[in-house]
Scaffold this motif. Sequence first.
Motif, PDB file in Angstrom:
ATOM      1  N   GLY A 177       8.499  21.719  50.407  1.00 11.76           N
ATOM      2  CA  GLY A 177       9.786  21.224  50.882  1.00 11.76           C
ATOM      3  C   GLY A 177      10.679  22.276  51.507  1.00 11.76           C
ATOM      4  O   GLY A 177      11.073  22.164  52.646  1.00 11.76           O
ATOM      5  N   LEU A 196       7.854  15.944  53.894  1.00 15.82           N
ATOM      6  CA  LEU A 196       8.146  16.718  52.691  1.00 15.82           C
ATOM      7  C   LEU A 196       8.129  15.736  51.525  1.00 15.82           C
ATOM      8  O   LEU A 196       9.005  14.877  51.426  1.00 15.82           O
ATOM      9  N   TYR A 197       7.106  15.830  50.675  1.00 12.35           N
ATOM     10  CA  TYR A 197       7.009  14.862  49.575  1.00 12.35           C
ATOM     11  C   TYR A 197       7.335  15.501  48.242  1.00 12.35           C
ATOM     12  O   TYR A 197       7.307  14.841  47.209  1.00 12.35           O
ATOM     13  N   GLY A 198       7.630  16.790  48.234  1.00 15.27           N
ATOM     14  CA  GLY A 198       7.986  17.477  47.000  1.00 15.27           C
ATOM     15  C   GLY A 198       8.995  18.559  47.281  1.00 15.27           C
ATOM     16  O   GLY A 198       9.381  18.767  48.437  1.00 15.27           O
ATOM     17  N   GLY A 199       9.423  19.241  46.219  1.00 18.60           N
ATOM     18  CA  GLY A 199      10.438  20.273  46.379  1.00 18.60           C
ATOM     19  C   GLY A 199      10.138  21.482  45.508  1.00 18.60           C
ATOM     20  O   GLY A 199      11.037  21.994  44.832  1.00 18.60           O
ATOM     21  N   GLY A 214      11.590  13.236  54.681  1.00 17.15           N
ATOM     22  CA  GLY A 214      11.224  13.015  53.294  1.00 17.15           C
ATOM     23  C   GLY A 214      10.164  11.928  53.229  1.00 17.15           C
ATOM     24  O   GLY A 214      10.095  11.049  54.096  1.00 17.15           O
ATOM     25  N   TRP A 215       9.322  11.991  52.214  1.00  9.56           N
ATOM     26  CA  TRP A 215       8.283  10.959  52.044  1.00  9.56           C
ATOM     27  C   TRP A 215       8.198  10.648  50.564  1.00  9.56           C
ATOM     28  O   TRP A 215       8.015  11.546  49.736  1.00  9.56           O
ATOM     29  N   LEU A 216       8.375   9.383  50.230  1.00 14.69           N
ATOM     30  CA  LEU A 216       8.384   8.956  48.833  1.00 14.69           C
ATOM     31  C   LEU A 216       7.437   7.767  48.702  1.00 14.69           C
ATOM     32  O   LEU A 216       7.545   6.792  49.446  1.00 14.69           O
TER      33      LEU A 216
END
Lengths: 379, 379
Positions: B251, B287-290, B310-312
């Motif tokens: 991220g 970006l699916y995490g941080g 972002g991707w959730l």
Amino acid sequence: MSLPATYLQMLSTVTGDGELRLELVEKAMPTPRSGQVVVRIEAAPINPSDHGVMFGWASIAEAKSSGTGPGTVLSAPVPPQGMRVMKARVDQPQPVGNEGAGTVVAAGDSDFAQSLLGRIVAAMGGGMYGQYRCVDATMCLPLHDDCTAKDGASSFVNPLTALSMLETMKMEGHKALVHTAAASNLGQMLNRVCQADGVELVNVVRKSEQEAILRELGAKYVVNSSSDTFMSDLTDAIHRTGATLAFDATGGGGLANSILSAMEAAAARTPGAYSVYGSIAHKQVYLYGGLDVSPTVLNRGYGMAWGVAGWLLPNFLAKAGGEVLARLCTRVADELKTTFASHYTDEVSLSETLQADVVQRYNAKTTGQKFLVCPQHQV
Amino acid sequence: MSLPATYLQMLSTVTGDGELRLELVEKAMPTPRSGQVVVRIEAAPINPSDHGVMFGWASIAEAKSSGTGPGTVLSAPVPPQGMRVMKARVDQPQPVGNEGAGTVVAAGDSDFAQSLLGRIVAAMGGGMYGQYRCVDATMCLPLHDDCTAKDGASSFVNPLTALSMLETMKMEGHKALVHTAAASNLGQMLNRVCQADGVELVNVVRKSEQEAILRELGAKYVVNSSSDTFMSDLTDAIHRTGATLAFDATGGGGLANSILSAMEAAAARTPGAYSVYGSIAHKQVYLYGGLDVSPTVLNRGYGMAWGVAGWLLPNFLAKAGGEVLARLCTRVADELKTTFASHYTDEVSLSETLQADVVQRYNAKTTGQKFLVCPQHQV
């Protein structure tokens, strides 16, 4: 009508030894094929989107010009990082000038091409900073009879950009817009279109003079990024309009991040708009310009439903398809002297366009200043 | 089967005075409605995606625990910026634990709910760090007879994420993938899925041990971001695979930017892939995490056809629709002990999950380490 055997065209070249050269080159007059026309270019605007092809990643503050008349050459050094980015265009001269207007002086034998002979048309497709340009007749927008080439010079880039921002908004399911550098020629046009179409628009500017320009135009939401209350003003305006889509002309720095943060804060005020992962509605910022060349910095404090992306008019139009383009062009032609009117502060010849002092002026991208290249003026 | 009158559930609360509290709360045993079932949760993984709801923006390095057994409480201070971001969840206790598995011990009167009585099922939907959970029967995935609750605990988050990355790739017209933090449990699973489906995958890791893990699994493209040749290795791999889509678990920082830059450099090597505005094909990083909480920095040296977003998983599944979800779930159940097998390094009870020293261990997100919460263990 007899045409000269040759004409001048402006070309931009990045040389292998790290120099950018912008110069006028003599070309043979083309003979139009069946569906083509030759347009004598009489007026072509210098848009921010032309700067990329003209100057690339060269260091324009260090630009120098040499020669006079048709022999004028602008040159500027290209830093190593710029050379890496522009690798694919090294030693390949690029024609410049995205759009322009003028008189059709020769036509191929197709009925449509012939029907344009003698008409004043707007055209896009690059290479418009030149005395003549051969284009497909289908790429021409014939102007209404009361319009001059100067009226039609900016028929595509700004009008289609403003209209395509609204099309993007509808296609992606948003209901209102945020726009930055909002007092620009494009920004003023976007205000007129949004008012005509009943779409709420949040205008972001950075100077009080720019606020005044937009208030004068009847803009309802104008926020100043230099103000101490910017974030709360922006959040209020986004909360009132429900905007979840922004078009940012600055590109770099923290403005896209501020807009997404304000959208998140606005959602947090709205019952049901919020989950443990942040706000639920997708929030999008499109970067369509690069007035700020510094990196874009995103702190990601706005959940997971967000995106930042580049946005380029030709890419959007390719995706939207021919029917949408035809509909938008018809509207531009109908409203060219009202909604889509452009104003120019300076008219310059092809060689003046290459003079270092003139370049510094139009490269400054000052609000309200807009240059028109007049290729028929004495070079 | 007789059920206790109450059960323990883990809740996370951000208090108005800037504290995060994670604790066990006694709840009344629910009576399932017609289409519902009560699952006795026997195993629930701690995924990186659970950390957001559990800890929010609290300063976990400063976390302390107090009390013992069911009275264990974890508390941590929340810095002012975190309080602003989490405004919408202040004083609202949040159930935690996205997924888990266990035995259906009570069912409503619908045929489908009744058919699950006594079966071991996997379930998702939050609140799985608790001794029981009442859910819609349609949210349950019945496991094959040879599978235990531990086998099925991680049936959704990692398997559906890996499969949804491939679905996203197909839906958005890309042909190969880049994945970061690629030696993770999810990354290993993604390698197995891509190998099974014949999709080329570029694995990005930051340690040589992680490279070894993936090579052992048969991964063809593994690049190490700590290597001096990272950018050229990444560009080579992207050029060979044609990947224009990446999923980034970190991220923050410059990794998304490096991937887009490498995609641009790969396009510059490909005849016809490049225009004056940069590469033509759309390049996307989700970006699916941080894992890296620092800001994402984008220098935008990759033309205009790019996006970062972002991707959730739940947002993707909502967009993809029920048919896609059903297809993916069937595949997970069929391949639960092969492609989608998960391994756990630690099994902890509900109260152990709240002990500060245990929290520091699973919050470290070390490669290869994975915790399983066992709510039926002695609290």
